[in-house]
Design a protein around this motif. Structure first.
Motif, PDB file in Angstrom:
ATOM      1  N   GLY A  28     -42.623  89.174 -16.843  1.00  0.00           N
ATOM      2  CA  GLY A  28     -42.633  90.325 -17.738  1.00  0.00           C
ATOM      3  C   GLY A  28     -42.556  91.643 -16.992  1.00  0.00           C
ATOM      4  O   GLY A  28     -41.822  92.558 -17.377  1.00  0.00           O
ATOM      5  N   TYR A  31     -39.157  92.129 -15.552  1.00  0.00           N
ATOM      6  CA  TYR A  31     -38.208  92.488 -16.606  1.00  0.00           C
ATOM      7  C   TYR A  31     -38.272  93.983 -16.930  1.00  0.00           C
ATOM      8  O   TYR A  31     -37.242  94.657 -16.970  1.00  0.00           O
ATOM      9  N   VAL A  51     -41.929  93.604 -25.342  1.00  0.00           N
ATOM     10  CA  VAL A  51     -42.656  92.511 -24.681  1.00  0.00           C
ATOM     11  C   VAL A  51     -44.070  92.385 -25.260  1.00  0.00           C
ATOM     12  O   VAL A  51     -44.567  91.270 -25.495  1.00  0.00           O
ATOM     13  N   ASN A  55     -45.574  89.129 -26.996  1.00  0.00           N
ATOM     14  CA  ASN A  55     -46.804  88.492 -26.508  1.00  0.00           C
ATOM     15  C   ASN A  55     -47.852  88.383 -27.610  1.00  0.00           C
ATOM     16  O   ASN A  55     -48.599  87.393 -27.686  1.00  0.00           O
ATOM     17  N   ASN A  58     -47.081  85.466 -29.559  1.00  0.00           N
ATOM     18  CA  ASN A  58     -47.547  84.252 -28.887  1.00  0.00           C
ATOM     19  C   ASN A  58     -49.050  84.049 -29.058  1.00  0.00           C
ATOM     20  O   ASN A  58     -49.524  82.915 -29.188  1.00  0.00           O
ATOM     21  N   GLY A 137     -36.629  92.807 -25.331  1.00  0.00           N
ATOM     22  CA  GLY A 137     -37.961  92.574 -24.773  1.00  0.00           C
ATOM     23  C   GLY A 137     -38.801  91.676 -25.655  1.00  0.00           C
ATOM     24  O   GLY A 137     -39.523  90.798 -25.164  1.00  0.00           O
ATOM     25  N   ALA A 141     -40.099  87.853 -24.464  1.00  0.00           N
ATOM     26  CA  ALA A 141     -41.519  87.491 -24.435  1.00  0.00           C
ATOM     27  C   ALA A 141     -41.846  86.380 -25.436  1.00  0.00           C
ATOM     28  O   ALA A 141     -42.588  85.444 -25.125  1.00  0.00           O
ATOM     29  N   ASN A 144     -41.132  82.328 -24.872  1.00  0.00           N
ATOM     30  CA  ASN A 144     -41.764  81.816 -23.656  1.00  0.00           C
ATOM     31  C   ASN A 144     -42.983  81.000 -24.065  1.00  0.00           C
ATOM     32  O   ASN A 144     -44.077  81.542 -24.230  1.00  0.00           O
ATOM     33  N   THR A 147     -46.530  81.302 -22.488  1.00  0.00           N
ATOM     34  CA  THR A 147     -47.458  82.375 -22.853  1.00  0.00           C
ATOM     35  C   THR A 147     -48.382  81.908 -23.965  1.00  0.00           C
ATOM     36  O   THR A 147     -49.584  82.196 -23.953  1.00  0.00           O
ATOM     37  N   VAL A 177     -53.063  91.934 -24.859  1.00  0.00           N
ATOM     38  CA  VAL A 177     -51.722  92.514 -24.950  1.00  0.00           C
ATOM     39  C   VAL A 177     -51.777  94.016 -24.702  1.00  0.00           C
ATOM     40  O   VAL A 177     -50.904  94.586 -24.021  1.00  0.00           O
ATOM     41  N   ASP A 184     -48.216  97.605 -17.702  1.00  0.00           N
ATOM     42  CA  ASP A 184     -46.754  97.617 -17.634  1.00  0.00           C
ATOM     43  C   ASP A 184     -46.213  99.039 -17.673  1.00  0.00           C
ATOM     44  O   ASP A 184     -45.210  99.351 -17.009  1.00  0.00           O
TER      45      ASP A 184
END
Length: 232
Positions: A28, A31, A51, A55, A58, A137, A141, A144, A147, A177, A184
């Protein structure tokens, strides 16, 4: 009535563990940094937002039991994993085929003209690229499954068995997150500060295109061939 979060000592441990995991460079981070170096700060921030939403999806998936499905179904896990890997490779190929911008040193512009050109480029970026970059993005994310499994393995360590599991999982996942999105953004800021120096190099446009494409394709290949349904 049970709280959605653990008592403060355990919550502090969750925060520190989440921070340590978030600052560790992974796919991530690579990216969003690649996006920032290739397309600027706004692209990086849009990627971080996408992202983060992926997430969060997820985390919600882990809360409602998708992690359990991935843990017992090799087919479900493989389909989602290869879909995510294929999308990354697609982004790499698209970056490779994108036209290369001319070097700034080749045809310098007058300050006023350059400023107008910059404003025009920013307006064009705002209207045509932000949604696409955010979407990319998000999909990178979301597609995946590792995750989801990570959340299913990590979050229960900080949950109260007597409290509603789904609400606790979603709440703690949202905090994780948020922490990851914050770190990030720090990576984006550093990358955007470095980008102008790289862009002043002759041939930077062509080099950047190949680096961006190689990074996305490499992440896709790594995702496709990374072994097992591990939590991390």
């Amino acid at each position: 009535m049970h709280s959605l979060f653990p008592a403060w000592p355990l919550m502090a441990a969750f925060f520190l563990a989440s921070l340590a995991l978030a600052v560790t460079p992974g796919p991530g981070v690579i990216y969003v940094v690649t996006r920032t170096l290739a397309q600027g700060r706004r692209a990086g921030v849009a990627s971080v937002a996408g992202v983060a939403l992926g997430n969060l999806g997820n985390a919600i998936g882990a809360a409602i039991g998708l992690a359990a499905l991935f843990a017992v179904s090799s087919i479900a896990f493989t389909v989602v994993k290869y879909a995510g890997a294929g999308y990354l490779i697609y982004l790499g190929i698209k970056a490779l085929r994108a036209p290369v911008a001319p070097d700034a040193a080749v045809a310098p512009e007058a300050p006023a003209a350059n400023a107008a050109h910059t404003i025009s480029q920013e307006q064009k970026f705002d209207t045509t690229n932000v949604r696409r970059i955010f979407r990319d993005g998000f999909l990178v994310a979301l597609l995946n499954p590792k995750t989801t499994i990570f959340f299913a393995a990590f979050l229960p360590q900080f949950m109260d068995p007597a409290a509603p599991a789904v609400l606790q999982s979603v709440s703690l996942g949202a905090v994780f997150v948020l922490i990851a999105a914050t770190t990030d953004c720090v990576y984006v800021s550093v990358a955007s500060a470095v980008a102008p120096m790289l862009n002043r190099m002759r041939g930077a446009g062509a080099i950047g295109r190949y680096v961006t494409a190689s990074t996305f394709i490499g992440l896709g290949v790594f995702t496709a061939f990374a072994g097992g349904r591990s939590a991390k």
